[in-house]
Design an enzyme around this catalytic site. Sequence first.
Site, PDB file in Angstrom:
ATOM      1  N   GLU B  44      -4.731  -4.841 -17.664  1.00 14.04           N
ATOM      2  CA  GLU B  44      -4.349  -3.507 -18.119  1.00 14.04           C
ATOM      3  C   GLU B  44      -2.932  -3.169 -17.637  1.00 14.04           C
ATOM      4  O   GLU B  44      -2.620  -3.293 -16.457  1.00 14.04           O
ATOM      5  CB  GLU B  44      -5.351  -2.512 -17.507  1.00 14.04           C
ATOM      6  N   LYS B 126      -6.691   2.444 -24.871  1.00 17.06           N
ATOM      7  CA  LYS B 126      -7.931   2.672 -24.132  1.00 17.06           C
ATOM      8  C   LYS B 126      -8.699   3.826 -24.776  1.00 17.06           C
ATOM      9  O   LYS B 126      -8.119   4.872 -25.065  1.00 17.06           O
ATOM     10  CB  LYS B 126      -7.549   3.028 -22.702  1.00 17.06           C
ATOM     11  N   CYS B 162     -10.711  -1.608 -19.486  1.00 15.00           N
ATOM     12  CA  CYS B 162     -11.276  -1.042 -18.251  1.00 15.00           C
ATOM     13  C   CYS B 162     -12.372   0.016 -18.453  1.00 15.00           C
ATOM     14  O   CYS B 162     -13.518  -0.335 -18.650  1.00 15.00           O
ATOM     15  CB  CYS B 162     -10.148  -0.489 -17.386  1.00 15.00           C
ATOM     16  N   SER B 189      -8.882  -2.030 -12.329  1.00 14.77           N
ATOM     17  CA  SER B 189      -9.826  -1.274 -11.505  1.00 14.77           C
ATOM     18  C   SER B 189      -9.528  -1.440 -10.015  1.00 14.77           C
ATOM     19  O   SER B 189      -9.612  -2.537  -9.480  1.00 14.77           O
ATOM     20  CB  SER B 189     -11.226  -1.802 -11.842  1.00 14.77           C
ATOM     21  N   GLY B 331       5.436   0.222  16.681  1.00 14.40           N
ATOM     22  CA  GLY B 331       5.391   0.612  18.087  1.00 14.40           C
ATOM     23  C   GLY B 331       4.100   0.103  18.693  1.00 14.40           C
ATOM     24  O   GLY B 331       3.018   0.384  18.174  1.00 14.40           O
ATOM     25  N   LEU B 332       4.196  -0.677  19.764  1.00 13.18           N
ATOM     26  CA  LEU B 332       2.998  -1.279  20.370  1.00 13.18           C
ATOM     27  C   LEU B 332       2.652  -0.554  21.661  1.00 13.18           C
ATOM     28  O   LEU B 332       3.419  -0.593  22.621  1.00 13.18           O
ATOM     29  CB  LEU B 332       3.233  -2.761  20.639  1.00 13.18           C
ATOM     30  N   GLU B 437      -8.718   9.654  13.515  1.00 18.64           N
ATOM     31  CA  GLU B 437      -7.775  10.587  14.138  1.00 18.64           C
ATOM     32  C   GLU B 437      -7.045  11.408  13.086  1.00 18.64           C
ATOM     33  O   GLU B 437      -6.743  12.578  13.306  1.00 18.64           O
ATOM     34  CB  GLU B 437      -6.827   9.863  15.111  1.00 18.64           C
TER      35      GLU B 437
END
Lengths: 584, 584
Positions: B44, B126, B162, B189, B331-332, B437
């Site tokens: 598509e 479609k 689809c 999809s 950033g670690l 979070e």
Amino acid sequence: MPQLRLALNQIDSCVGDLAGNAETILRWTRHSAEQGAHLVAFPEMALTGYPVEDLALRPSFVEASRAALETLAGRLAAEGFGELPVIVGYLDRDESEQPRYGRPAGAPKNAAAVLHGGRVALRFAKHHLPNYGVFDEFRYFVPGQTLPMVRVRGVDVALAICEDLWQDGGRVPAARSAGAGLLVSVNASPYEREKDDTRLDLVRKRAQEAGCTTAYLAMTGGQDELVFDGDSIVVDRDGEVIARAPQFDEGCVLVDLDLPAAAAEPPAGTIDDGLRVEHVTLSADPLPAYEPETPGGEADRLDDDAEVYTALVVGLRAYAAKNGFRSVLIGLSGGIDSALVAAIACDAVGAENVYGVAMPSRYSSEHSVGDAAELARRTGLNFRTVPIGPMFDAYMGSLGLTGLAEENLQSRLRGTMLMALSNQEGHIVLAPGNKSELACGYSTLYGDSVGAYGPIKDVYKTSVFRLAKWRNRSAAERGETPPIPENSISKPPSAELRPGQVDTDSLPDYDVLDRILELYVDRDQGRSEIIAAGFEAELVTRVLRMVDTAEYKRRQYPPGTKISAKGFGKDRRLPITNRWRETA
Amino acid sequence: MPQLRLALNQIDSCVGDLAGNAETILRWTRHSAEQGAHLVAFPEMALTGYPVEDLALRPSFVEASRAALETLAGRLAAEGFGELPVIVGYLDRDESEQPRYGRPAGAPKNAAAVLHGGRVALRFAKHHLPNYGVFDEFRYFVPGQTLPMVRVRGVDVALAICEDLWQDGGRVPAARSAGAGLLVSVNASPYEREKDDTRLDLVRKRAQEAGCTTAYLAMTGGQDELVFDGDSIVVDRDGEVIARAPQFDEGCVLVDLDLPAAAAEPPAGTIDDGLRVEHVTLSADPLPAYEPETPGGEADRLDDDAEVYTALVVGLRAYAAKNGFRSVLIGLSGGIDSALVAAIACDAVGAENVYGVAMPSRYSSEHSVGDAAELARRTGLNFRTVPIGPMFDAYMGSLGLTGLAEENLQSRLRGTMLMALSNQEGHIVLAPGNKSELACGYSTLYGDSVGAYGPIKDVYKTSVFRLAKWRNRSAAERGETPPIPENSISKPPSAELRPGQVDTDSLPDYDVLDRILELYVDRDQGRSEIIAAGFEAELVTRVLRMVDTAEYKRRQYPPGTKISAKGFGKDRRLPITNRWRETA
């Protein structure tokens, strides 16, 4: 001829605040009753606020809206307004619809009800659902298929919701077929520059089609990026204006109307476009004749600059209030953008609640802090200066940045400063970006784009100048101090992130740039059409390339007052990684 | 029985990159031809990429798509593939439709074409348009009203796009009525957790309804927040699987099919649901019988954790590549979130293109830099340490911040650091936030939310742990070094913005929190339903209140790989200033 005193309450609802909105509706119904109204109306989805977006798909919210409506009906009756019909927009659902293709789950409805006698006398849903620009109502609602009518004091009143008037067919011709004496449409049509004339023409045309007096009740205030400008209108069956409400003000429009008596036999059956007449008689007998006290009349119209400026003020005021903020914080560079934002903020929340901070760097010109201080002196806003030198030195000592990274660092240090002050003191931060620089990506992500709201994000730079001059002129005309320093208006725009920098190092002159941007962004024209409109091909290519590559920055920009039909707001949705280039 | 060798090319198109996508289509057609295919298909909107969003409303883009299709037809013939029918999705418009209510301006169509003999032999749009979740196709497209069919080597092939398969009615029953020997559906999809089983069941059911062999061609790769997982399927008329392609891989599925011969008289007229049969004969005579070489078969399936992890890798890889970035910056902190993001990044772009930076403060624990360094050692990513002490001292010296303002400052100093390095060195910054979070607003705007992409924004914290353990286990099973340090997995999660801080100071235990969040966020359940599911009322109230008030932060979060039906992505649109509280 039967008479009716109609009360159109153009109010500002807050999305989701069912309790608060119900209080507002109760308060204005009380006012309408005190003024002797016989029929009272509130805007589209007044009880839930508008637009509710995906909240429409949350079953607990739909149920809460339905329950709040019932409670409201009871409270109105308990306060002695049971005999006064009150039209209230709310969120409902279709209880009979089965899940099916193309319809949202749960079958929510953009609905309105007529409250009377302590209960819901009639419910109906919007028939024509808008699904373009800022509207996505095919996603959220199933359409209504009735022509709702109530007989009030011997007058048949047909009812409609917003888009029902904006589209051909449906309830307007049906109102005529059913012999309505009055058509009342409740709306939440968002403000756009120059839309007011379109709206008046529309209402006049629809009244003639409906063959009856037509009342168009609009919402006022602001909800996130949308502004609602009031401007409710009542016209007679010939399209002549009977009453027109002030723009942007919350208030009640009262108008005494002479209306045709309803037929003895109420209309029934299925009429135009398959609409089924749903008629409820609330009070069959006309009122005893009375002396009209509210003959209508038209409120003064704002001129174009005043209208746009007021929209920006109203949008900011609503956003701050609805987010629970009393004060705003603005980084003041001494330039025109932050100066205009500060002037808007002072008008929106009062200078005593506006906090400005100048954050000079080694590249700031002498006049930048001076112009900011002068703005503060003229407006009375709270002002302080915090140089960014120490923070800049700390980063440069660790990272040794150069070029664009060094330029952006300064802007981000200021963003961090503003957010720190916001967290510490509780102000909402305003982002000063205008539509021209957002279009071209001429801003720093997490730098000058920091803020919860961008009051001028839909205002081109040339309009920024025009509005600043208009605001100063209008102050002078009232004998007040013009808020914006002359020097902020007259000096060449500059970001001051390197020595001697001016905007024209990176951008074409704003008067040419803005005309190209308007064709490309607002009118969806392609490169060849814009060149054909008389712009130099190389310049068009350069501008379009900037716009095409700035989508990501625009996506990260905070919401801001929307004043144009198309721009950088909720109706412009391009894929972020889009590689389509008009200029390929 | 006539035979056909079908080539299903599951490719990754880039939205807007007409030239690049055309090259990809040409390359895979060449491959298909070399493999002896008799009919070739692409997904598509393969030529434009999917989803094009508001680009569909830009006339110059629609025209460019149409022109690119014609050019592609010519190039295919010029390269010697003129006799090979190629099905290609693209963006078209309806030339005859007049502007009308409920239809987008310009009448764009989500279309596909059959290219043959150097020209466009058949076009269709479609029929069923999805308008829920991540889809807004009523906003963008007008539906097609035909049953498109091509006769290829004596077989009548019905075509669909689809949603035509996902909804009841329309082209599937029409294919049966028209006597199709093969039904080919081209799709884009998007991936969702556990959608693969639904999809297989769907295709099997539709094949039985269509009464013919059915091929479901899926897209693969990533576009902004969406991931496409490949998994193309071919089933016979009884619903038995003939072939199933690998998940997430770009590639060509070849399958030899025995199919019923078409009737002498081509189908015509208007059939099911008002669809008009549009039939084109490309080649009437069956092929000479040949020995099947590609008998189908099913690619191995990924287990649930592998599938989600792969989706995250594919989404990030596509986003970085389509935005023109070769390297990423993270950033670690030594914690589990940034460690998992780093592992995903190493798998997506190679450890040599992953840059990690530890930015310890006075509140960082001893293990935080150590765990980050250990992660770098295990994966081979580029690692450096830049303490934020000097910047922190500079701000505190000027502003004297306390409490939350002081905590957020540290996070924002790190955000500014990452952006400075990004600008200086050219990496794309990844944001490490997880869905738990983000749901609760437990993050710092312009701090840890900084980044162009959030790989795990749709992954709950409990899944973060599960995926980290799975990734380590799968490495161990292959005899490789598990990338994520044990200590990052086993220590209590902490933001380390004040002494001794841990997540559970602010949040409930993640295993309870995540179950409540899933009911509220993903399943739209209300407070009373969640309590009825067995959670403590006070806890539910607390969690829902956090979610209700965090909308603004979520809006500002960068895009990220979407792996659930509902979450914090483009399908969840709440008004920012919404005051609706489940817990009021």
